[in-house]
Design a protein around this motif. Structure first.
Motif, mmCIF file in Angstrom:
data_model
loop_
_atom_site.group_PDB
_atom_site.id
_atom_site.type_symbol
_atom_site.label_atom_id
_atom_site.label_comp_id
_atom_site.label_asym_id
_atom_site.label_seq_id
_atom_site.Cartn_x
_atom_site.Cartn_y
_atom_site.Cartn_z
ATOM 1 N N ALA A 11 21.816 17.756 -24.598
ATOM 2 C CA ALA A 11 22.552 16.560 -25.033
ATOM 3 C C ALA A 11 24.037 16.747 -24.780
ATOM 4 C CB ALA A 11 22.304 16.309 -26.515
ATOM 5 N N HIS A 12 24.676 15.674 -24.384
ATOM 6 C CA HIS A 12 26.130 15.685 -24.165
ATOM 7 C C HIS A 12 26.790 15.333 -25.495
ATOM 8 C CE1 HIS A 12 29.590 14.174 -21.350
ATOM 9 N NE2 HIS A 12 29.904 15.279 -21.995
ATOM 10 N N LEU A 13 26.970 16.332 -26.326
ATOM 11 C CA LEU A 13 27.477 16.076 -27.681
ATOM 12 C C LEU A 13 28.997 16.046 -27.715
ATOM 13 C CD1 LEU A 13 25.244 18.273 -30.001
ATOM 14 C CD2 LEU A 13 24.931 15.912 -29.311
ATOM 15 N N SER A 14 29.498 15.284 -28.667
ATOM 16 C CA SER A 14 30.945 15.165 -28.804
ATOM 17 C C SER A 14 31.399 15.825 -30.092
ATOM 18 C CB SER A 14 31.307 13.680 -28.828
ATOM 19 O OG SER A 14 32.697 13.550 -28.995
ATOM 20 N N GLY A 15 32.385 16.657 -29.980
ATOM 21 C CA GLY A 15 32.987 17.229 -31.181
ATOM 22 C C GLY A 15 32.283 18.472 -31.669
ATOM 23 N N VAL A 16 33.074 19.376 -32.187
ATOM 24 C CA VAL A 16 32.510 20.617 -32.715
ATOM 25 C C VAL A 16 31.726 20.334 -33.991
ATOM 26 C CG1 VAL A 16 33.078 22.949 -33.474
ATOM 27 C CG2 VAL A 16 34.423 21.868 -31.696
ATOM 28 N N PHE A 17 32.137 19.261 -34.706
ATOM 29 C CA PHE A 17 31.420 18.952 -35.952
ATOM 30 C C PHE A 17 29.970 18.565 -35.668
ATOM 31 C CE2 PHE A 17 32.268 14.635 -34.892
ATOM 32 C CZ PHE A 17 33.622 14.558 -34.582
ATOM 33 N N ASP A 18 29.715 17.925 -34.511
ATOM 34 C CA ASP A 18 28.322 17.607 -34.166
ATOM 35 C C ASP A 18 27.555 18.885 -33.843
ATOM 36 O OD1 ASP A 18 27.854 14.986 -34.586
ATOM 37 O OD2 ASP A 18 28.563 14.320 -32.637
ATOM 38 N N TYR A 19 28.226 19.794 -33.146
ATOM 39 C CA TYR A 19 27.608 21.084 -32.823
ATOM 40 C C TYR A 19 27.202 21.774 -34.133
ATOM 41 C CZ TYR A 19 27.274 25.803 -30.782
ATOM 42 O OH TYR A 19 26.842 27.046 -30.375
ATOM 43 N N ALA A 20 28.104 21.743 -35.109
ATOM 44 C CA ALA A 20 27.821 22.387 -36.401
ATOM 45 C C ALA A 20 26.684 21.659 -37.133
ATOM 46 C CB ALA A 20 29.086 22.396 -37.255
ATOM 47 N N ARG A 21 26.665 20.342 -37.053
ATOM 48 C CA ARG A 21 25.591 19.576 -37.723
ATOM 49 C C ARG A 21 24.234 19.946 -37.142
ATOM 50 N NH1 ARG A 21 26.458 13.402 -37.217
ATOM 51 N NH2 ARG A 21 24.925 13.111 -38.841
ATOM 52 N N TYR A 22 24.156 19.987 -35.826
ATOM 53 C CA TYR A 22 22.895 20.321 -35.174
ATOM 54 C C TYR A 22 22.470 21.738 -35.559
ATOM 55 C CZ TYR A 22 22.476 16.175 -32.246
ATOM 56 O OH TYR A 22 22.293 14.896 -31.802
ATOM 57 N N HIS A 23 23.457 22.625 -35.606
ATOM 58 C CA HIS A 23 23.151 24.019 -35.968
ATOM 59 C C HIS A 23 22.647 24.081 -37.414
ATOM 60 C CE1 HIS A 23 23.393 28.312 -36.292
ATOM 61 N NE2 HIS A 23 24.272 28.228 -37.265
ATOM 62 N N ASN A 24 23.327 23.366 -38.311
ATOM 63 C CA ASN A 24 22.919 23.390 -39.722
ATOM 64 C C ASN A 24 21.526 22.805 -39.938
ATOM 65 O OD1 ASN A 24 25.301 24.565 -40.457
ATOM 66 N ND2 ASN A 24 26.328 22.637 -40.942
ATOM 67 N N LEU A 25 21.116 21.928 -39.047
ATOM 68 C CA LEU A 25 19.777 21.342 -39.155
ATOM 69 C C LEU A 25 18.719 22.195 -38.445
ATOM 70 C CD1 LEU A 25 20.586 17.559 -38.668
ATOM 71 C CD2 LEU A 25 19.505 18.569 -40.657
ATOM 72 N N GLY A 26 19.131 23.362 -37.981
ATOM 73 C CA GLY A 26 18.180 24.271 -37.331
ATOM 74 C C GLY A 26 17.808 23.843 -35.931
ATOM 75 N N LEU A 27 18.681 23.078 -35.267
ATOM 76 C CA LEU A 27 18.348 22.571 -33.934
ATOM 77 C C LEU A 27 19.011 23.377 -32.819
ATOM 78 C CD1 LEU A 27 18.664 18.772 -34.754
ATOM 79 C CD2 LEU A 27 16.549 19.959 -34.172
ATOM 80 N N SER A 28 19.772 24.415 -33.176
ATOM 81 C CA SER A 28 20.480 25.164 -32.131
ATOM 82 C C SER A 28 19.557 26.199 -31.487
ATOM 83 C CB SER A 28 21.715 25.839 -32.717
ATOM 84 O OG SER A 28 21.338 26.672 -33.782
ATOM 85 N N SER A 29 19.916 26.576 -30.263
ATOM 86 C CA SER A 29 19.172 27.604 -29.530
ATOM 87 C C SER A 29 20.161 28.736 -29.243
ATOM 88 C CB SER A 29 18.623 27.010 -28.236
ATOM 89 O OG SER A 29 19.701 26.551 -27.449
ATOM 90 N N THR A 30 19.721 29.753 -28.575
ATOM 91 C CA THR A 30 20.649 30.815 -28.163
ATOM 92 C C THR A 30 20.600 30.942 -26.648
ATOM 93 O OG1 THR A 30 20.254 31.988 -30.227
ATOM 94 C CG2 THR A 30 21.261 33.245 -28.444
ATOM 95 N N LEU A 31 21.752 30.680 -26.037
ATOM 96 C CA LEU A 31 21.809 30.734 -24.570
ATOM 97 C C LEU A 31 21.927 32.178 -24.102
ATOM 98 C CD1 LEU A 31 24.356 27.851 -23.785
ATOM 99 C CD2 LEU A 31 21.875 27.789 -23.505
ATOM 100 N N ASN A 32 21.274 32.466 -22.995
ATOM 101 C CA ASN A 32 21.486 33.753 -22.338
ATOM 102 C C ASN A 32 22.647 33.537 -21.364
ATOM 103 O OD1 ASN A 32 21.476 36.069 -20.877
ATOM 104 N ND2 ASN A 32 19.318 35.996 -20.319
ATOM 105 N N GLU A 33 23.819 34.014 -21.768
ATOM 106 C CA GLU A 33 25.027 33.718 -20.979
ATOM 107 C C GLU A 33 25.012 34.377 -19.605
ATOM 108 O OE1 GLU A 33 28.617 34.151 -23.336
ATOM 109 O OE2 GLU A 33 27.459 33.616 -25.118
ATOM 110 N N ASP A 34 24.180 35.416 -19.462
ATOM 111 C CA ASP A 34 24.078 36.062 -18.143
ATOM 112 C C ASP A 34 23.537 35.087 -17.106
ATOM 113 O OD1 ASP A 34 24.978 38.345 -19.255
ATOM 114 O OD2 ASP A 34 22.988 39.241 -19.535
ATOM 115 N N ASN A 35 22.768 34.111 -17.582
ATOM 116 C CA ASN A 35 22.207 33.120 -16.659
ATOM 117 C C ASN A 35 23.189 31.998 -16.340
ATOM 118 O OD1 ASN A 35 19.835 34.496 -16.551
ATOM 119 N ND2 ASN A 35 18.745 33.193 -18.019
ATOM 120 N N ILE A 36 24.360 32.058 -16.976
ATOM 121 C CA ILE A 36 25.364 30.997 -16.739
ATOM 122 C C ILE A 36 26.679 31.651 -16.292
ATOM 123 C CG2 ILE A 36 26.346 28.852 -17.706
ATOM 124 C CD1 ILE A 36 24.378 29.188 -20.047
ATOM 125 N N PRO A 37 26.701 32.231 -15.132
ATOM 126 C CA PRO A 37 27.933 32.927 -14.703
ATOM 127 C C PRO A 37 29.151 32.012 -14.605
ATOM 128 C CG PRO A 37 26.284 32.850 -12.927
ATOM 129 C CD PRO A 37 25.610 32.386 -14.155
#
Lengths: 379, 288
Positions: free
Chosen positions: A107-133
């Motif tokens: 999703a193209h989310l706007s604002g860090v507060f949305d990122y935090a909301r999604y995380h607080n609702l248990g919707l966040s994942s963990t990216l493997n940053e090695d795959n995103i050089p």
């Protein structure tokens, strides 16, 4: 690294003579066996990787993504991108909440507060940053703020940033008047019936804080804020709910002044409308990110994110959607157009922009969104 | 199995697909909404399962919800009256016209071929500051500056009438079609004027159709949220907008569920009253 690349490398090692035939076939067989035994749902997981769903804001933003990112990505990887849109982050969150895991991916989310909301609702994942050089090219300040929310890890990559500033019709309001009145122009009696505003409670409270000389990230007199919102409501012709509606109201001259999204206003200016844009002191800065939702096919999503962050893609999308990319201008040459976009910071430090403090906004979300809903309707 | 038993079972067999669909698509989701209405929304937006009466207490005692509900019923009522006043003559004209009835009915159905949202938004191009109406008035020299006609309660009612009028016309038309025209002729032959025969015979006999159309217009009008969103001003919200906001903006599904059930109860009560006095048969005819 995706499975295709792993098999390609295995094949390359075999062809180079690093692996004998027996070992190569054994590894392939073991991989196949492990895949088959892995889980009865592996078939579905494999099917999901054939396409990734992306949801964004629609309009010129989605057009830019389609043209500059998705189509070349599909051509290169064979993974289809299902392109969805939403009218607002709240609406989208309700859809995600009602969905099954894996139904929505990026999703193209706007604002860090949305990122935090999604995380607080248990919707966040963990990216493997090695795959995103290509993450190395992103402005560090934009990345760090997300890491702060998710314990040093990332569930998104920053993609662009912009401001919600003041947009005004130059036929009716001069640049000098805007400079003089700033955010208070939105509660100017003289413009009654010609004022607009976004029906987003955060934006209304942010601008009401500016109108009452308060820090938008730490308003202490909320009564004054609500009163300013009431004044704006009584003077406004309409609250707009989407970028398309914002552009229509300004272009048709239904309203002369409103706050507006920098990229959308730039698009209006490009179309030849004499619309001015101004970020008042402490204007609303925001960053957008590409958020990967829990349950998504991570490798396919990481591949897409890396593709989208590639400077050539990122710059093309930014030029299409009129928002500066999250790429650090000190590391990447951003071309000729991007430095002319509103809110662009050539230093890559973003010191001139005020971003919403996620702790402050999310801790008041339940109470303030409800109160604004009532005031909006005349209370 | 005896023939009688088989015959008794047959209607249920035939009805079972429809009943299954109604059960799965209407009653099961409704049951979920009822359960949700007793849950609570936590500060993070997650739902807390349990049996709490907080949402119902808020929905039933807060004057904010009561006032918006009353305003919604008022707007739906005005819309229904306007639809009746405009729809009855149109339905009468179609029912009594000779030869071109099919074309007229087709014209009546034409708006249904276009999305309701597009039809609602079309008013912006008609009544907007640079819309057709203002442009015509300006070019005729009747006004010197565009008149602000949009984004108020009147335009919300206008949008609703535009949306609901065909439902009224169809229901009244079906009712008028069922009336024997010779009754009016008989009344006239006994000395009644055309107007008197209409008032004494046609109008009373067509009242069930008018009532069915009225019920449909009222229920659909009271449950709308698009029209006030597109054509309303800052304070022109209707009750469905509150449900939308609770569920979408505030992510408060439990309160949104309680509010939607509250609206359902009010509109359901109206349907029950209608059914008690007039029965659902007329409504089915109109919908058919």
């Amino acid at each position: 690294m995706d499975n295709t690349k792993r098999y390609e490398r295995l094949r390359e090692r075999y062809m180079n003579g690093d692996l004998d035939r027996r070992k190569f076939l054994g590894l392939i067989g073991a991989a196949g066996l492990a895949y088959g035994l892995h889980t009865p749902f592996a078939r579905y997981a494999h099917a999901a990787v054939e396409e990734v769903r992306f949801d964004g804001w629609g309009g010129v933003v989605s057009e830019a993504f389609r043209e500059y990112a998705f189509e070349p990505y599909t051509k290169e990887t064979g993974i289809n991108v299902v392109d969805g849109t939403f009218g607002g982050a709240d609406e989208y969150l309700a859809r995600v909440k009602a969905s099954q895991p894996g139904e929505y991916n990026i999703a193209h989310l706007s604002g860090v507060f949305d990122y935090a909301r999604y995380h607080n609702l248990g919707l966040s994942s963990t990216l493997n940053e090695d795959n995103i050089p290509n993450l190395q090219y992103v402005i560090p300040k934009l990345v760090d703020v997300f890491r702060g929310v998710t314990d040093g890890k990332l569930s998104c990559v920053p993609y662009d940033y912009g401001t919600t500033g003041l947009a005004y019709n130059r036929k009716h309001i001069s640049d000098e008047e805007m400079k003089e009145k700033g955010a208070r122009i939105l509660i100017d009696e003289k413009l009654k019936g010609k004022i607009g505003g976004w029906s987003d409670w955060r934006t209304r409270i942010w601008y009401a804080s500016l109108q009452t000389d308060q820090d938008p990230n730490n308003a202490t007199d909320m009564d004054a804020v609500w009163e300013a919102i009431r004044t704006h409501r009584d003077l406004a012709l309409k609250y707009w709910g989407s970028g398309a509606e914002l552009m229509s109201l300004l272009a048709e001259e239904e309203i002369y002044v409103t706050e507006g999204w920098s990229g959308r206003i730039y698009a209006l200016q490009e179309q030849g409308h004499d619309i001015g844009y101004m970020d008042p002191p402490n204007g609303f800065g925001w960053q957008e990110c590409l958020f990967v939702i829990k349950g998504s096919p991570m490798e396919a999503c990481e591949e897409l994110l890396n593709f989208m962050l590639a400077p050539e893609t990122s710059i093309a999308v930014a030029e299409g959607q009129n928002y500066p990319p999250a790429l650090d201008p000190t590391k990447v040459d951003l071309g000729a157009k991007i430095p002319t976009l509103p809110a662009f910071d050539p230093t890559g430090k973003l010191a001139g922009l005020t971003f919403a403090n996620p702790d402050y906004w999310n801790s008041h979300e339940q109470e303030w969104s409800k109160t604004f809903g009532r005031i909006q309707k005349g209370y | 199995m005896s023939v009688e038993a088989r015959e008794a079972r047959q209607p249920w067999v035939l009805l079972s697909p429809a009943l299954t669909a109604v059960l799965l698509l209407l009653f099961v989701p409704l049951a979920f909404i009822v359960v949700y209405s007793f849950w609570l929304r936590t500060a993070t937006g997650a739902d807390q399962a349990g049996f709490y009466l907080d949402n119902w207490n808020e929905a039933l005692t807060d004057p904010f919800y009561r006032d918006i509900l009353l305003n919604t019923l008022k707007i739906a009522g005005i819309t229904t009256v306007v639809c009746a006043l405009m729809g009855y003559p149109a339905a009468y004209f179609i029912a009594r016209s000779k030869g071109n009835k099919v074309i007229l009915l087709l014209l009546l159905m034409l708006p249904f071929w276009i999305s309701y949202i597009i039809r609602t938004m079309s008013w912006i191009n008609i009544l907007g500051v640079s819309g057709a109406f203002n442009t015509a008035l300006l070019s005729l020299g009747i006004i010197s500056e565009p008149v602000q006609m949009l984004y108020n309660e009147t335009t919300v009612i206008l949008g609703l009438v535009h949306f609901l009028l065909p439902f009224m016309v169809l229901n009244v038309y079906v009712s008028l079609e069922g009336i024997d025209e010779t009754l009016e002729d008989a009344a006239c032959s006994l000395g009644a004027t055309r107007w008197k025969s209409f008032l004494e015979i046609t109008l009373p006999l067509s009242l069930p159709g008018l009532a069915a159309g009225g019920l449909l217009c009222f229920v659909l009008g009271a449950g709308t949220y698009i029209t006030p969103l597109v054509l309303g001003g800052p304070t022109d919200a209707m009750f469905a907008n509150l449900v939308f906001e609770a569920i979408i903006t505030q992510l408060d599904w439990p309160l949104g569920s309680a509010l939607s059930l509250m609206l359902l109860a009010v509109l359901g009560a109206l349907v029950l009253i209608y059914n008690h006095y007039l029965g659902m048969a007329q409504l089915m005819k109109g919908l058919g």
